[in-house]
Enzyme design. Sequence first.
Site, PDB file in Angstrom:
ATOM      1  N   SER A  24      45.396  46.749  48.360  1.00  0.00           N
ATOM      2  CA  SER A  24      44.638  47.395  49.391  1.00  0.00           C
ATOM      3  C   SER A  24      45.054  47.087  50.643  1.00  0.00           C
ATOM      4  CB  SER A  24      43.269  47.033  49.149  1.00  0.00           C
ATOM      5  OG  SER A  24      42.438  47.442  50.146  1.00  0.00           O
ATOM      6  N   TYR A  50      36.063  41.673  47.727  1.00  0.00           N
ATOM      7  CA  TYR A  50      37.191  42.643  47.702  1.00  0.00           C
ATOM      8  C   TYR A  50      38.265  42.465  48.284  1.00  0.00           C
ATOM      9  CZ  TYR A  50      39.177  47.225  47.073  1.00  0.00           C
ATOM     10  OH  TYR A  50      40.072  48.400  46.930  1.00  0.00           O
TER      11      TYR A  50
HETATM   12  P1  NDP Z   1      37.421  54.126  40.582  1.00  0.00           P
HETATM   13  O1  NDP Z   1      36.200  53.493  40.585  1.00  0.00           O
HETATM   14  O2  NDP Z   1      37.463  55.645  40.542  1.00  0.00           O
HETATM   15  O3  NDP Z   1      38.100  53.612  39.008  1.00  0.00           O
HETATM   16  C1  NDP Z   1      38.226  52.266  38.646  1.00  0.00           C
HETATM   17  C2  NDP Z   1      38.361  52.058  37.245  1.00  0.00           C
HETATM   18  O4  NDP Z   1      38.383  50.518  36.798  1.00  0.00           O
HETATM   19  C3  NDP Z   1      37.484  52.836  36.157  1.00  0.00           C
HETATM   20  O5  NDP Z   1      38.029  53.403  35.210  1.00  0.00           O
HETATM   21  C4  NDP Z   1      36.621  51.884  35.684  1.00  0.00           C
HETATM   22  O6  NDP Z   1      35.911  51.911  34.472  1.00  0.00           O
HETATM   23  C5  NDP Z   1      37.560  50.356  35.795  1.00  0.00           C
HETATM   24  N1  NDP Z   1      36.705  49.352  35.800  1.00  0.00           N
HETATM   25  C6  NDP Z   1      35.999  48.763  36.878  1.00  0.00           C
HETATM   26  N2  NDP Z   1      35.407  47.690  36.180  1.00  0.00           N
HETATM   27  C7  NDP Z   1      35.784  47.409  35.478  1.00  0.00           C
HETATM   28  C8  NDP Z   1      35.622  46.229  34.077  1.00  0.00           C
HETATM   29  N3  NDP Z   1      34.698  45.549  34.471  1.00  0.00           N
HETATM   30  N4  NDP Z   1      36.122  46.214  33.029  1.00  0.00           N
HETATM   31  C9  NDP Z   1      36.819  47.232  32.641  1.00  0.00           C
HETATM   32  N5  NDP Z   1      37.181  48.598  33.509  1.00  0.00           N
HETATM   33  C10 NDP Z   1      36.520  48.389  34.699  1.00  0.00           C
HETATM   34  O7  NDP Z   1      38.525  53.460  41.563  1.00  0.00           O
HETATM   35  P2  NDP Z   1      39.903  53.998  42.052  1.00  0.00           P
HETATM   36  O8  NDP Z   1      40.603  54.873  41.144  1.00  0.00           O
HETATM   37  O9  NDP Z   1      39.750  54.192  43.467  1.00  0.00           O
HETATM   38  O10 NDP Z   1      40.569  52.513  42.167  1.00  0.00           O
HETATM   39  C11 NDP Z   1      41.812  52.105  41.331  1.00  0.00           C
HETATM   40  C12 NDP Z   1      42.420  50.903  42.189  1.00  0.00           C
HETATM   41  O11 NDP Z   1      42.893  51.262  43.283  1.00  0.00           O
HETATM   42  C13 NDP Z   1      41.563  49.807  42.193  1.00  0.00           C
HETATM   43  O12 NDP Z   1      42.294  48.589  42.078  1.00  0.00           O
HETATM   44  C14 NDP Z   1      41.212  49.920  43.676  1.00  0.00           C
HETATM   45  O13 NDP Z   1      40.663  48.808  44.302  1.00  0.00           O
HETATM   46  C15 NDP Z   1      42.386  50.263  44.392  1.00  0.00           C
HETATM   47  N6  NDP Z   1      42.378  50.933  45.694  1.00  0.00           N
HETATM   48  C16 NDP Z   1      41.708  52.053  45.675  1.00  0.00           C
HETATM   49  C17 NDP Z   1      41.526  52.924  47.066  1.00  0.00           C
HETATM   50  C18 NDP Z   1      41.043  54.294  47.041  1.00  0.00           C
HETATM   51  O14 NDP Z   1      41.036  54.674  48.218  1.00  0.00           O
HETATM   52  N7  NDP Z   1      40.443  54.981  45.997  1.00  0.00           N
HETATM   53  C19 NDP Z   1      42.405  52.178  48.174  1.00  0.00           C
HETATM   54  C20 NDP Z   1      42.969  51.109  48.010  1.00  0.00           C
HETATM   55  C21 NDP Z   1      42.792  50.474  46.819  1.00  0.00           C
HETATM   56  P3  NDP Z   1      34.831  52.896  34.362  1.00  0.00           P
HETATM   57  O15 NDP Z   1      35.147  54.303  34.662  1.00  0.00           O
HETATM   58  O16 NDP Z   1      34.356  52.801  32.584  1.00  0.00           O
HETATM   59  O17 NDP Z   1      33.747  52.355  35.247  1.00  0.00           O
END
Ligand code: NDP
Length: 249
Positions: free
Chosen positions: A154, A167
Amino acid sequence: DLKQYQPRTDLLKNRVILVTGAGDGIGKSAALTYARHGATVVLHGRTISKLEAVYDQIEQAGGAKPAILPLHLSSASELEYSQLFTTLQNQFGRLDGILHNAGILGHRVALEQYDVQTWDEVMNVNLRAPFLLTQFLLPLLKQSQDASVIFTTSGVGRTARAQWGAYSVSKFGVEALSKIFAAEFANSGAIRFNCINPGATRTSMRADAYPNENPQTLATPDNIMPAYLYLMGPDSHGITGESMDAQQP
Ligand code: NDP
């Protein structure tokens, strides 16, 4: 230049790729995109109904039969990681890629107020899990001719900012984790490790972090897939220890 990148439709043919957090947001888009480019995708997540929906979408689109692998990354034990290894070992015998995408935001508060339970949870999901998953699955990656491991960073994983707490710290850790693995495998040639920074992307995590923003102004997960294809597939062969931006100016 990613804007010019034209991945072949069979870019990931015969590759077995694990995507964590594949049920929603960027991970869901990556799982569908990888399957559309020929991969057999292992769908990891915590909410099984979401993983089943992605599974059905892949099957309906005529993709290779995926697998579903639920695991709670906030609390997973070493035993559970080793069971996950055994499952993949028995089912596929190798792994050609991992996209470490699952992540949580934690609290947007000052460190002075940051509660330790949330701190631990963010560290477990965002940093401990990609470390342990990679460590446990290395024997399967070593069975591949051309394995790619992608970590998700990020902007706050490169520049620290107030109120990003655990984070930001976890993403700095992810950048280091990726570079250390890359250095340790630099001479092996067959496994590469890189980071992707998605940039502002229209998902529920982004909406939680920026509640006053209009999501329609943001890139969608599908928009940022060229970087995810490039780094996962053979076109990035030889590239390791890099941290790339999925959205370029
Ligand atoms: P979302 O919250 O939309 O999706 C995150 C996913 O991770 C979900 O499928 C969730 O599962 C899963 N997850 C969360 N916690 C757990 C856990 N304890 N065990 C297993 N699975 C878990 O996030 P994004 O798609 O936005 O983010 C994806 C990645 O990109 C992350 O690493 C984030 O930090 C990074 N990122 C995103 C940005 C953005 O603008 N969106 C910018 C910079 C980085 P469930 O749906 O079941 O909760």
